[in-house]
Motif scaffolding. Structure first.
Motif, PDB file in Angstrom:
ATOM      1  N   ALA A  41       0.822  -1.210   0.000  1.00  0.00           N
ATOM      2  CA  ALA A  41       0.000   0.000   0.000  1.00  0.00           C
ATOM      3  C   ALA A  41       0.858   1.262   0.000  1.00  0.00           C
ATOM      4  CB  ALA A  41      -0.936  -0.006   1.213  1.00  0.00           C
ATOM      5  N   GLY A  42       2.100   1.130   0.467  1.00  0.00           N
ATOM      6  CA  GLY A  42       2.997   2.288   0.431  1.00  0.00           C
ATOM      7  C   GLY A  42       3.220   2.795  -0.985  1.00  0.00           C
ATOM      8  N   GLY A  96       5.974   0.202   6.881  1.00  0.00           N
ATOM      9  CA  GLY A  96       6.506  -0.464   8.073  1.00  0.00           C
ATOM     10  C   GLY A  96       5.428  -0.961   8.996  1.00  0.00           C
ATOM     11  N   LEU A  97       4.414  -0.136   9.251  1.00  0.00           N
ATOM     12  CA  LEU A  97       3.327  -0.537  10.154  1.00  0.00           C
ATOM     13  C   LEU A  97       2.535  -1.713   9.578  1.00  0.00           C
ATOM     14  CD1 LEU A  97       2.015   2.974  11.280  1.00  0.00           C
ATOM     15  CD2 LEU A  97       3.447   1.381  12.581  1.00  0.00           C
ATOM     16  N   LEU A  98       2.243  -1.653   8.267  1.00  0.00           N
ATOM     17  CA  LEU A  98       1.499  -2.746   7.635  1.00  0.00           C
ATOM     18  C   LEU A  98       2.334  -4.009   7.504  1.00  0.00           C
ATOM     19  CD1 LEU A  98      -0.337  -0.701   4.852  1.00  0.00           C
ATOM     20  CD2 LEU A  98      -1.330  -1.646   6.939  1.00  0.00           C
ATOM     21  N   PHE A 150       5.621   1.360  15.699  1.00  0.00           N
ATOM     22  CA  PHE A 150       5.933   2.714  15.254  1.00  0.00           C
ATOM     23  C   PHE A 150       7.386   3.090  15.578  1.00  0.00           C
ATOM     24  CE2 PHE A 150       5.972   7.364  15.794  1.00  0.00           C
ATOM     25  CZ  PHE A 150       5.540   7.739  14.529  1.00  0.00           C
ATOM     26  N   VAL A 151       7.860   2.723  16.766  1.00  0.00           N
ATOM     27  CA  VAL A 151       9.225   3.061  17.169  1.00  0.00           C
ATOM     28  C   VAL A 151      10.243   2.371  16.259  1.00  0.00           C
ATOM     29  CG1 VAL A 151      10.931   2.915  19.016  1.00  0.00           C
ATOM     30  CG2 VAL A 151       8.552   3.476  19.559  1.00  0.00           C
ATOM     31  N   GLU A 185      13.084   4.117  13.919  1.00  0.00           N
ATOM     32  CA  GLU A 185      14.490   3.716  14.031  1.00  0.00           C
ATOM     33  C   GLU A 185      15.062   3.322  12.669  1.00  0.00           C
ATOM     34  OE1 GLU A 185      14.588   0.578  16.846  1.00  0.00           O
ATOM     35  OE2 GLU A 185      14.600   1.906  18.611  1.00  0.00           O
ATOM     36  N   SER A 186      14.273   2.607  11.856  1.00  0.00           N
ATOM     37  CA  SER A 186      14.732   2.197  10.519  1.00  0.00           C
ATOM     38  C   SER A 186      14.959   3.408   9.626  1.00  0.00           C
ATOM     39  CB  SER A 186      13.707   1.261   9.875  1.00  0.00           C
ATOM     40  OG  SER A 186      13.552   0.080  10.635  1.00  0.00           O
TER      41      SER A 186
END
Length: 232
Positions: free
Chosen positions: A8-9, A35-37, A42-43, A47-48
């Motif tokens: 989706a990104g 990242g979330l999907l 979130f953290v 960090e990434s």
């Protein structure tokens, strides 16, 4: 089962660019969403992003020069360059570009190939100075000839870089040539190839330098023709 949600990104990027949103904001939102999907919290996503920026910070620094040059141009860099040439006695377009050609070849030959270039040197400095020198010597230039002065300024940078960088033995082109010769059964060191690039660079300097001076003389003939007609 394959999880397609992280893709989706890509959709966010396409839609964001299509709607003309801020590109930086679109990319950051797409990265966080991916990242979330993908199952990260979130953290971990932040960090990434921070790690990727830190690992590539030296590459990103090179882009800072572009907005800096834009600001300098906005606040009169080209006008200052023109004014400098106009205040110098004996400055001509031919002399200026021949000197820049030599400077470009020498700096490229010692590995400083990024010290010049079209965006950082030709557009803000060399081209306006060449135009000012041509106008000082030959008067107001027609638009067509003015564009040719700009083109000659850009060509001078190209020739100086192209024939100067091969003298620097750690350049990619030398390594490519070495690989081609070695595959054909001629083992040569990069230093040997660099030494034999020197005569070519010298010839390029005199040939292109001659073209510059001939072009400067032709501009003088063009400017002299209307004056002779007016005198008659």
């Amino acid at each position: 089962m394959t999880n397609y949600w992280p893709l989706a990104g890509i959709l966010i990027v396409v839609v964001g660019f299509a709607l003309r949103f801020n590109p930086l904001l679109v990319v950051v939102v797409a990265a966080i969403a991916t990242g979330l999907l993908g199952g990260l919290d979130f953290v971990a996503v932040i960090e990434s992003l921070g790690k990727a920026f830190n690992d590539n910070r030296y590459i990103s620094v090179t882009w800072i020069i572009l907005p800096v040059i834009g600001l300098l141009e906005r606040y009169g860099l080209q006008q200052r360059a023109r004014g400098l040439i106009e205040s110098m006695h004996g400055a001509t377009m031919g002399k200026l570009l021949v000197v820049y050609l030599g400077f470009r070849q020498i700096t490229a030959a010692i590995g400083m190939k990024d010290i010049g270039g079209h965006p950082q040197a030709v557009r803000p400095l060399v081209s306006p100075m060449a135009e000012a020198a041509a106008e000082k010597s030959h008067g107001d230039l027609p638009d067509e000839e003015r564009e040719k002065v700009k083109a000659m300024s850009a060509a001078t940078d190209n020739v100086g870089l192209f024939f100067g960088e091969d003298i620097f033995f750690a350049i990619a082109s030398i390594l490519l040539i070495q690989g081609v010769f070695e595959s054909a059964g001629y083992p040569l060191t990069p230093l040997q190839l660099s030494v034999w690039a020197i005569p070519t660079a010298i010839c390029a300097f005199f040939i292109h330098g001659g073209r510059i001076l001939a072009f400067d003389r032709r501009l003088g003939q063009l400017s002299a023709a209307p004056k002779e007609e007016a005198g008659q």
